[in-house]
Design an enzyme around this catalytic site. Structure first.
Site, mmCIF file in Angstrom:
data_model
loop_
_atom_site.group_PDB
_atom_site.id
_atom_site.type_symbol
_atom_site.label_atom_id
_atom_site.label_comp_id
_atom_site.label_asym_id
_atom_site.label_seq_id
_atom_site.Cartn_x
_atom_site.Cartn_y
_atom_site.Cartn_z
ATOM 1 N N SER A 36 -5.708 3.143 3.495
ATOM 2 C CA SER A 36 -4.368 2.568 3.377
ATOM 3 C C SER A 36 -3.338 3.570 2.851
ATOM 4 O O SER A 36 -2.160 3.256 2.781
ATOM 5 C CB SER A 36 -4.399 1.341 2.470
ATOM 6 O OG SER A 36 -4.657 1.726 1.135
ATOM 7 N N ASP A 86 -1.003 6.642 3.167
ATOM 8 C CA ASP A 86 -0.323 7.519 4.116
ATOM 9 C C ASP A 86 0.453 8.573 3.341
ATOM 10 O O ASP A 86 1.066 8.268 2.310
ATOM 11 C CB ASP A 86 0.665 6.738 4.989
ATOM 12 C CG ASP A 86 -0.027 5.826 5.982
ATOM 13 O OD1 ASP A 86 -1.030 6.263 6.581
ATOM 14 O OD2 ASP A 86 0.427 4.692 6.156
ATOM 15 N N MET A 103 0.853 -1.178 0.000
ATOM 16 C CA MET A 103 0.000 0.000 0.000
ATOM 17 C C MET A 103 0.894 1.234 0.000
ATOM 18 O O MET A 103 2.007 1.188 0.509
ATOM 19 C CB MET A 103 -0.919 -0.006 1.210
ATOM 20 C CG MET A 103 -1.857 -1.203 1.243
ATOM 21 S SD MET A 103 -3.268 -1.305 0.102
ATOM 22 C CE MET A 103 -2.776 -0.837 -1.484
ATOM 23 N N PRO A 104 0.415 2.332 -0.558
ATOM 24 C CA PRO A 104 1.309 3.479 -0.762
ATOM 25 C C PRO A 104 1.503 4.368 0.467
ATOM 26 O O PRO A 104 0.576 4.646 1.201
ATOM 27 C CB PRO A 104 0.604 4.267 -1.863
ATOM 28 C CG PRO A 104 -0.837 3.974 -1.645
ATOM 29 C CD PRO A 104 -0.892 2.542 -1.164
ATOM 30 N N THR A 105 2.744 4.778 0.633
ATOM 31 C CA THR A 105 3.091 5.869 1.531
ATOM 32 C C THR A 105 3.811 6.891 0.672
ATOM 33 O O THR A 105 4.798 6.571 0.018
ATOM 34 C CB THR A 105 4.018 5.408 2.669
ATOM 35 O OG1 THR A 105 3.326 4.446 3.452
ATOM 36 C CG2 THR A 105 4.438 6.576 3.548
#
Length: 93
Positions: free
Chosen positions: A67, A69, A30-32
């Site tokens: 999800s 951030d 999932m992306p940060t």
């Protein structure tokens, strides 16, 4: 905003369970988003920015908004240089 002011990197899903699955059934990251920008933006501008980035991530990679951030780091121009020149130094017109 200049093109170099934003970079993204993936983050593994939280809590051990997959936040999302790709078409192979395997867990996906999932992306940060780590965003560096010159200081001076208002909280309202940052709020609009993170909303837009979250919506873009949801629409393009199919993740859930929960999800995504986003970490914003304000940088003083004296701490950023391009082509050997600090951004706090005078620039030719």
């Amino acid at each position: 905003m200049r093109g170099r002011e934003c970079a993204a990197s993936p983050q593994e899903g939280r809590g051990g369970a997959a936040d999302s699955e790709n078409n192979t059934g395997r867990e996906t990251a999932m992306p940060t988003f780590h965003v560096e920008m010159f200081e001076g933006r208002t909280v309202e501008q940052k709020r609009a920015f993170v909303k837009a980035v979250t919506e873009a991530a949801v629409n393009t990679i199919g993740c859930k908004p929960e999800s995504v951030d986003i970490i914003i780091t304000d940088v003083k121009p004296e701490n950023w240089a391009t082509a050997g020149k600090l951004w706090s130094d005078p620039r030719p017109e």
